[in-house]
Scaffold this motif. Structure first.
Motif, PDB file in Angstrom:
ATOM      1  N   LEU A   1      76.673  72.719  21.133  1.00  0.00           N
ATOM      2  CA  LEU A   1      77.205  72.326  19.827  1.00  0.00           C
ATOM      3  C   LEU A   1      77.344  73.552  18.931  1.00  0.00           C
ATOM      4  N   ALA A   2      78.376  73.550  18.075  1.00  0.00           N
ATOM      5  CA  ALA A   2      78.487  74.603  17.066  1.00  0.00           C
ATOM      6  C   ALA A   2      77.334  74.435  16.069  1.00  0.00           C
ATOM      7  N   ASP A   3      76.926  75.545  15.449  1.00  0.00           N
ATOM      8  CA  ASP A   3      75.791  75.492  14.517  1.00  0.00           C
ATOM      9  C   ASP A   3      75.985  74.411  13.461  1.00  0.00           C
ATOM     10  N   LYS A   4      77.222  74.320  12.971  1.00  0.00           N
ATOM     11  CA  LYS A   4      77.477  73.383  11.885  1.00  0.00           C
ATOM     12  C   LYS A   4      77.412  71.935  12.380  1.00  0.00           C
ATOM     13  N   ASP A   5      77.950  71.706  13.569  1.00  0.00           N
ATOM     14  CA  ASP A   5      77.920  70.349  14.117  1.00  0.00           C
ATOM     15  C   ASP A   5      76.486  69.911  14.377  1.00  0.00           C
ATOM     16  N   PHE A   6      75.660  70.852  14.835  1.00  0.00           N
ATOM     17  CA  PHE A   6      74.248  70.552  15.037  1.00  0.00           C
ATOM     18  C   PHE A   6      73.614  70.119  13.718  1.00  0.00           C
ATOM     19  N   ALA A   7      73.894  70.874  12.678  1.00  0.00           N
ATOM     20  CA  ALA A   7      73.303  70.583  11.370  1.00  0.00           C
ATOM     21  C   ALA A   7      73.799  69.249  10.807  1.00  0.00           C
ATOM     22  N   ASN A   8      74.955  68.788  11.287  1.00  0.00           N
ATOM     23  CA  ASN A   8      75.444  67.478  10.853  1.00  0.00           C
ATOM     24  C   ASN A   8      74.823  66.330  11.634  1.00  0.00           C
ATOM     25  N   LEU A   9      74.191  66.652  12.780  1.00  0.00           N
ATOM     26  CA  LEU A   9      73.612  65.616  13.642  1.00  0.00           C
ATOM     27  C   LEU A   9      72.093  65.501  13.479  1.00  0.00           C
ATOM     28  N   ILE A  10      71.440  66.655  13.382  1.00  0.00           N
ATOM     29  CA  ILE A  10      69.982  66.660  13.442  1.00  0.00           C
ATOM     30  C   ILE A  10      69.422  67.441  12.268  1.00  0.00           C
ATOM     31  N   SER A  11      68.476  66.851  11.549  1.00  0.00           N
ATOM     32  CA  SER A  11      67.741  67.620  10.554  1.00  0.00           C
ATOM     33  C   SER A  11      66.301  67.753  11.033  1.00  0.00           C
ATOM     34  N   VAL A  12      65.638  68.797  10.574  1.00  0.00           N
ATOM     35  CA  VAL A  12      64.397  69.215  11.196  1.00  0.00           C
ATOM     36  C   VAL A  12      63.335  69.537  10.151  1.00  0.00           C
ATOM     37  N   VAL A  13      62.106  69.085  10.386  1.00  0.00           N
ATOM     38  CA  VAL A  13      60.967  69.495   9.558  1.00  0.00           C
ATOM     39  C   VAL A  13      59.945  70.132  10.491  1.00  0.00           C
ATOM     40  N   LEU A  14      59.668  71.411  10.270  1.00  0.00           N
ATOM     41  CA  LEU A  14      58.793  72.146  11.183  1.00  0.00           C
ATOM     42  C   LEU A  14      57.416  72.372  10.561  1.00  0.00           C
ATOM     43  N   THR A  15      56.515  72.946  11.346  1.00  0.00           N
ATOM     44  CA  THR A  15      55.185  73.235  10.817  1.00  0.00           C
ATOM     45  C   THR A  15      55.121  74.604  10.157  1.00  0.00           C
ATOM     46  N   SER A  16      56.140  75.456  10.387  1.00  0.00           N
ATOM     47  CA  SER A  16      56.060  76.816   9.840  1.00  0.00           C
ATOM     48  C   SER A  16      55.993  76.776   8.320  1.00  0.00           C
ATOM     49  N   LYS A  17      55.135  77.630   7.771  1.00  0.00           N
ATOM     50  CA  LYS A  17      54.886  77.634   6.340  1.00  0.00           C
ATOM     51  C   LYS A  17      56.098  78.200   5.601  1.00  0.00           C
TER      52      LYS A  17
END
Lengths: 255, 336
Positions: free
Chosen positions: A71-87
């Motif tokens: 997937l293109a970076d932008k298409d990925f960002a339109n499909l999946i949002s992410v919450v990580l543990t990194s501070k």
């Protein structure tokens, strides 16, 4: 029904060091999926692979019939949002501005928020119950507040899939349950696919539509009921200290 | 923002006004606007000496501040500056080889007439370009930006080691002209040279502003930036190229001017209380120009013939500001 995410023959790990082997499963829209397992068994590795932060060793992940890693970076960002543990150490930024980062994939080169963007940010803030925080500086928030704000950011991104890595680590019980409830609502009422890892196995068993149990280099995905009935939970623990009581859905000491 | 613009104009005019030769203020305005014919010697002083110097201060102040800001964002390090990647050290090595090294091989720098005027510029630019190329290659190979940072510092150190070897074997006069270069000099730039470099510097500044949205997102950390749709590798390369363009050009013409690039981004963050690069970049440009013009005014030592090295002045201004920031905030790690 066509599944939203399809994982087949997935083997993951770092630098040829395999963590989970040959995992195959699929997730549907509106499902709340909990990834559980002991420390170091590969929950985070699985999450990071699903967020395509690390490439898989073999196998494939497809989202809406597209190869996740193509997937293109932008298409990925339109499909999946992410919450990580990194501070997140950002300072001098208001909570509202922080939530608006979720609109990044949609805004123009200047990052100007349109009316639609404003509405999405507003909705996300409402859903996470952080209205009172919007004008505060992000760095002045407590850990629990920061986590809620970060989840609001992911919601503002308005994607069909949200992936969270231990969203309630370091939080007290109330914060913890509030966030679990919010995730459940997002899945049930907003038809989003929520994938998250957690150590709160009892809560996960109560809420989740699907449990992915990561243990001994394998990942077993099933409904909470089947996971309990098949005694998979018990395999997580050595038999000397902890016992899982399926009737009460609780863990008990063994002395 | 507006008051900074006003102070910029005042400092600019002051910079033109002050110098070893006293020229009345109205004459300066006449020369600038080209209305009344003034004394020819005055015209030469203003147009060929003070004006290019003031313009150089403006361009360098803006360029160094913006590249410092970008480096602090890229490495999430409050003490990062335009020279953190060893670009100035690379430029230094180029110049050292040109001024001192060539004679070791029996070539006199003065005998190369073309190099006479452009030699320092070209050699310095080649030096920083080489460092840049090594960095770009390493960004592709290495995962972590911190590793790239360490590599940049190591490159800087080894380059400095080479420079000291060259210095050890060189003649006094050459040593002096090299040391003079390292002290920074806004005076050495001519009007034609300004015309050549200003489009590139302005390009770099505009380019920085164009990627301000990406710079903002990068403050969240690499992983979040990736998941929010930023092509992180491309972005990192872009930032390094812009910084090398800005810093490399400034260093080539004016030598390594210190501290501006470290303090100005902090000052603009403190003034604006924001991490938004859409505001920080224009603000850094304005503050950078003000600070360097101010430093230049001090360096001329009004009513005397002496000009102090600009680098000494920027250190005198810069270090107290850094210490003040440390004591005021207890920490200066609030880069974001």
């Amino acid at each position: 029904m066509e599944s939203l995410i399809h994982i087949s023959g997935l083997t993951i790990g770092y630098n040829k060091c395999t963590v989970v082997k040959n995992m195959t499963t699929s997730f549907n829209s509106g499902e709340l999926i909990c990834i559980i397992g002991r420390n170091g068994e590969g929950k985070s590795t699985l999450i990071k692979t699903l967020c395509r932060l690390i490439p898989p060793i073999s196998g494939s992940i497809s989202v809406k019939n597209n190869d996740l890693f193509k997937l293109a970076d932008k298409d990925f960002a339109n499909l999946i949002s992410v919450v990580l543990t990194s501070k997140i150490t950002i300072t001098n930024i208001s909570v509202k501005e922080f939530v608006a980062f979720g609109r990044y994939p949609y805004t123009n080169w200047l990052g100007k928020l349109t009316e639609e963007d404003e509405i999405q940010v507003e909705t996300a803030v409402e859903m996470c119950g952080i209205n009172s925080l919007t004008n505060r500086d992000f760095s002045s928030l407590s850990d629990g507040e920061k986590q809620k704000v970060n989840i609001a950011r992911a919601i503002a991104q308005n994607t069909p899939i949200i992936i969270l890595d231990e969203p309630t680590a370091h939080l007290d019980l109330v914060n913890n349950m509030e966030i679990f409830k919010l995730l459940k609502v997002l899945a049930n009422d907003y038809n989003k696919t929520i994938i998250f890892s957690t150590h709160y196995i009892e809560l996960a068993l109560q809420l989740a539509d699907k449990i992915c149990l990561v243990n001994n280099e394998s990942c077993h995905c099933d409904t909470p009921k089947n996971t309990v009935d098949s005694k998979k939970i018990d395999q997580l623990f050595d038999k000397k200290t902890v016992k899982y009581n399926a009737v009460n859905n609780s863990f008990e000491f063994i002395f | 923002m507006f008051s900074l613009l006003i102070s910029l104009v005042i400092l600019f005019l002051l910079d033109l006004f002050l110098g070893s030769v006293q020229i009345p203020f109205h004459s300066i305005l006449n020369i600038l606007t080209n209305t009344v014919n003034e004394k020819e010697s005055w015209q030469i002083i203003i147009l060929n000496n003070r004006l290019p110097k003031a313009l150089a201060a403006i361009l360098c102040g803006a360029a160094l501040s913006v590249s410092g800001l970008q480096m602090q964002t890229l490495f999430r390090n409050p003490l990062a500056g335009p020279y953190i990647l060893g670009i100035s050290a690379g430029a230094g090595l180029g110049v050292a080889i040109f001024i001192m090294g060539l004679s070791m091989f029996g070539i006199s720098a003065n005998s190369l007439s073309f190099f006479g005027s452009y030699g320092i510029v070209i050699s310095s630019f080649i030096g920083s370009l080489l460092v840049l190329l090594i960095l770009l290659a390493s960004i592709y190979r290495l995962k972590d930006m911190m590793t790239v940072l360490i590599l940049g510092i190591m490159l800087g150190s080894i380059t400095t080691a080479f420079i000291s070897i060259i210095q050890y074997f060189s003649y006094d006069s050459q040593l002096k002209s090299f040391i003079m270069w390292t002290m920074g000099n806004l005076n050495s730039i001519s009007n034609t040279q300004l015309l050549v470099i200003s489009p590139f510097l302005i390009l770099g500044l505009v380019w920085s502003f164009l990627i301000s949205k990406q710079l903002n997102l990068y403050l969240l950390g690499e992983d979040y930036a990736k998941t929010l749709g930023l092509n992180v590798k491309n972005f990192q390369l872009t930032v390094v190229v812009i910084t090398a363009l800005l810093t490399g050009l400034v260093t080539a013409y004016c030598g390594p001017i210190g501290f501006i690039g470290i303090i100005v981004p902090h000052l603009s963050r403190m003034l604006s209380k924001t991490s938004n690069h859409k505001i920080l970049i224009p603000l850094s440009i304005l503050i950078g120009i003000n600070v360097l013009l101010f430093a230049d005014i001090i360096s001329i030592l009004p009513n005397s013939d002496t000009i102090l090295p600009i680098n000494a002045i920027t250190s005198f201004i810069g270090i107290p500001i850094i210490i003040w920031i440390i004591f005021k905030n207890k920490r200066i790690t609030n880069v974001g």
